[in-house]
Design an enzyme around this catalytic site. Sequence first.
Site, short mmCIF file in Angstrom:
data_model
loop_
_atom_site.label_atom_id
_atom_site.label_comp_id
_atom_site.label_asym_id
_atom_site.label_seq_id
_atom_site.Cartn_x
_atom_site.Cartn_y
_atom_site.Cartn_z
N GLU A 141 37.52 36.99 39.81
CA GLU A 141 38.33 36.64 40.98
C GLU A 141 38.65 37.90 41.78
O GLU A 141 39.07 38.91 41.22
CB GLU A 141 39.63 35.97 40.55
CG GLU A 141 40.52 35.56 41.73
CD GLU A 141 41.82 34.91 41.28
OE1 GLU A 141 41.96 33.69 41.46
OE2 GLU A 141 42.69 35.62 40.74
N LEU A 168 34.06 48.55 45.88
CA LEU A 168 35.08 48.34 46.92
C LEU A 168 35.71 49.65 47.38
O LEU A 168 35.99 49.82 48.57
CB LEU A 168 36.15 47.39 46.39
CG LEU A 168 35.69 45.93 46.22
CD1 LEU A 168 36.63 45.15 45.32
CD2 LEU A 168 35.57 45.25 47.58
N LYS A 190 35.37 47.70 41.32
CA LYS A 190 36.30 48.73 41.83
C LYS A 190 35.53 49.88 42.47
O LYS A 190 35.90 50.36 43.54
CB LYS A 190 37.18 49.24 40.68
CG LYS A 190 38.32 48.29 40.32
CD LYS A 190 38.99 48.67 39.02
CE LYS A 190 39.70 49.99 39.07
NZ LYS A 190 40.34 50.33 37.79
N HIS A 221 55.69 37.46 40.05
CA HIS A 221 55.03 37.44 38.74
C HIS A 221 55.98 37.92 37.64
O HIS A 221 56.05 37.32 36.56
CB HIS A 221 53.78 38.33 38.78
CG HIS A 221 53.03 38.39 37.49
ND1 HIS A 221 52.20 37.38 37.08
CD2 HIS A 221 53.01 39.33 36.51
CE1 HIS A 221 51.68 37.69 35.90
NE2 HIS A 221 52.16 38.86 35.53
N SER A 234 47.10 36.31 27.12
CA SER A 234 47.16 35.47 28.33
C SER A 234 46.03 34.44 28.33
O SER A 234 46.22 33.30 28.75
CB SER A 234 47.05 36.34 29.58
OG SER A 234 48.17 37.18 29.71
#
Length: 209
Positions: A137, A21, A18, A153, A49
């Site tokens: 990812e 970028l 983060k 989602h 998850s």
Amino acid sequence: MDWEVFLAPYTQVVDELKVKLKGMRAQFEYELEHSPIEFVTGRVKPRSSILGKMQRRGISPVEVEKEIQDIAGVRVVCQFVDDIYVIASMLHNRHDFEIIEEKDYVSQKKDSGYRSYHLIINYPVETIHGEKKVLAEIQIRTLAMNFWATNEHSLNYKYSGQIPGEVKARLKRAAEAAFRLDEEMSKIKNEIQDAKKAFNRKEQGKHPD
């Protein structure tokens, strides 16, 4: 499994990506007044998850690190479809991580209508035990694609992955409408960027150093 210890390197990957970028975004704005990066978000997949994915796919604890590629996830959102490929190309030119897989769901959308560009990377993290390479990812998508995917989602969560046929059909039509919007906005990209530059210059004039 000690989940705090296991997830710590993934949290570090997300935090570092983060920062890098967002640094790219700022550099673009300093030098060119327009950045292909609109905003950056990131998250580490929650324990529930990960466990759910392990169960569905029959993944053992010792296989988690190599079999689940999106425990660390960063999303780069941009204005125009062309920007997606500009960002992907720039990421290819970096030397601080290795791209090991690419999935272009922009030019080849999923059956659901989902569009996004995915990069799976091997990211080296410095830990107290030395360097550790962690899979992560990076998703790159437009604002319209992100809006659609976020809602899809939520619906998948609501219906436990079994979205009713009528809703699924509406979602697919909405995905096509979102992509048509992206195509139309791309046609007036130069005008939009010129307007944004003019606005930024005006705002800077209001706040002199």
